[in-house]
Motif scaffolding. Structure first.
Motif, PDB file in Angstrom:
ATOM      1  N   ALA A 169      -5.287  66.874   4.378  1.00 18.87           N
ATOM      2  CA  ALA A 169      -5.404  68.332   4.273  1.00 18.87           C
ATOM      3  C   ALA A 169      -6.732  68.785   3.687  1.00 18.87           C
ATOM      4  O   ALA A 169      -6.993  69.981   3.602  1.00 18.87           O
ATOM      5  CB  ALA A 169      -4.251  68.885   3.436  1.00 18.87           C
ATOM      6  N   ASP A 170      -7.586  67.860   3.296  1.00 16.35           N
ATOM      7  CA  ASP A 170      -8.873  68.225   2.697  1.00 16.35           C
ATOM      8  C   ASP A 170      -9.805  68.885   3.707  1.00 16.35           C
ATOM      9  O   ASP A 170     -10.625  69.710   3.347  1.00 16.35           O
ATOM     10  CB  ASP A 170      -9.529  66.996   2.076  1.00 16.35           C
ATOM     11  N   GLY A 171      -9.674  68.552   4.978  1.00 14.61           N
ATOM     12  CA  GLY A 171     -10.488  69.168   6.029  1.00 14.61           C
ATOM     13  C   GLY A 171      -9.706  70.275   6.723  1.00 14.61           C
ATOM     14  O   GLY A 171      -8.482  70.351   6.627  1.00 14.61           O
ATOM     15  N   SER A 193       8.833  69.047   0.294  1.00 12.97           N
ATOM     16  CA  SER A 193       8.372  68.822  -1.071  1.00 12.97           C
ATOM     17  C   SER A 193       7.066  68.021  -1.093  1.00 12.97           C
ATOM     18  O   SER A 193       6.130  68.349  -1.833  1.00 12.97           O
ATOM     19  CB  SER A 193       9.455  68.093  -1.863  1.00 12.97           C
ATOM     20  N   ILE A 194       6.992  66.993  -0.283  1.00  9.69           N
ATOM     21  CA  ILE A 194       5.790  66.154  -0.219  1.00  9.69           C
ATOM     22  C   ILE A 194       4.608  66.954   0.304  1.00  9.69           C
ATOM     23  O   ILE A 194       3.508  66.919  -0.263  1.00  9.69           O
ATOM     24  CB  ILE A 194       6.049  64.909   0.646  1.00  9.69           C
ATOM     25  N   LEU A 201      -0.531  70.023  -0.541  1.00  5.48           N
ATOM     26  CA  LEU A 201      -1.340  71.237  -0.426  1.00  5.48           C
ATOM     27  C   LEU A 201      -1.707  71.791  -1.801  1.00  5.48           C
ATOM     28  O   LEU A 201      -2.834  72.262  -2.005  1.00  5.48           O
ATOM     29  CB  LEU A 201      -0.595  72.285   0.406  1.00  5.48           C
ATOM     30  N   LEU A 202      -0.792  71.721  -2.740  1.00 10.46           N
ATOM     31  CA  LEU A 202      -1.103  72.156  -4.108  1.00 10.46           C
ATOM     32  C   LEU A 202      -2.176  71.271  -4.734  1.00 10.46           C
ATOM     33  O   LEU A 202      -3.047  71.757  -5.457  1.00 10.46           O
ATOM     34  CB  LEU A 202       0.160  72.156  -4.968  1.00 10.46           C
ATOM     35  N   ARG A 203      -2.129  69.977  -4.442  1.00 10.04           N
ATOM     36  CA  ARG A 203      -3.143  69.060  -4.969  1.00 10.04           C
ATOM     37  C   ARG A 203      -4.523  69.401  -4.403  1.00 10.04           C
ATOM     38  O   ARG A 203      -5.515  69.422  -5.133  1.00 10.04           O
ATOM     39  CB  ARG A 203      -2.788  67.619  -4.629  1.00 10.04           C
TER      40      ARG A 203
END
Length: 103
Positions: A28-30, A74-75, A80-82
């Protein structure tokens, strides 16, 4: 596989979950990866609005499906929160770095 205690199984599941959250956060970083992970979060696998009537007493497959969907959500949400938290930390360091150079 040998019989494992509930504590051993829980430890292994926690390790798998941590790894999955880290991998999903990396993906999700990109922009493209984030769109993929956001789709995972949106796409529920559970039956909604009586799409399938489980009857008066639903069988275990409906409960299992709901548990799996809840864990997936949850995962993905944790990942995404991270990503957001890391972005805020990087932004804070970026904002603080020029000030420290002036000193």
């Amino acid at each position: 596989m040998r019989n494992q205690s509930p504590e051993q199984l829980e430890g292994r599941l926690n390790a798998h979950r941590k790894l999955l959250v880290a991998l999903a956060a990396f993906i999700a970083d990109g922009a493209e990866g984030r769109a993929f992970v956001e789709r995972l979060r949106r796409d529920a696998e559970t039956v909604l609005d009586h799409e399938e009537d489980p009857g008066v007493e639903p069988n275990g497959s409906f409960a299992t499906q709901q548990i799996a969907d809840d864990e997936l959500q949850s995962i993905v949400t944790a990942a995404l929160l991270r990503v957001q938290a890391v972005g805020r930390q990087e932004q804070a360091r970026g904002d603080a770095a020029p000030e420290s150079e002036d000193r």
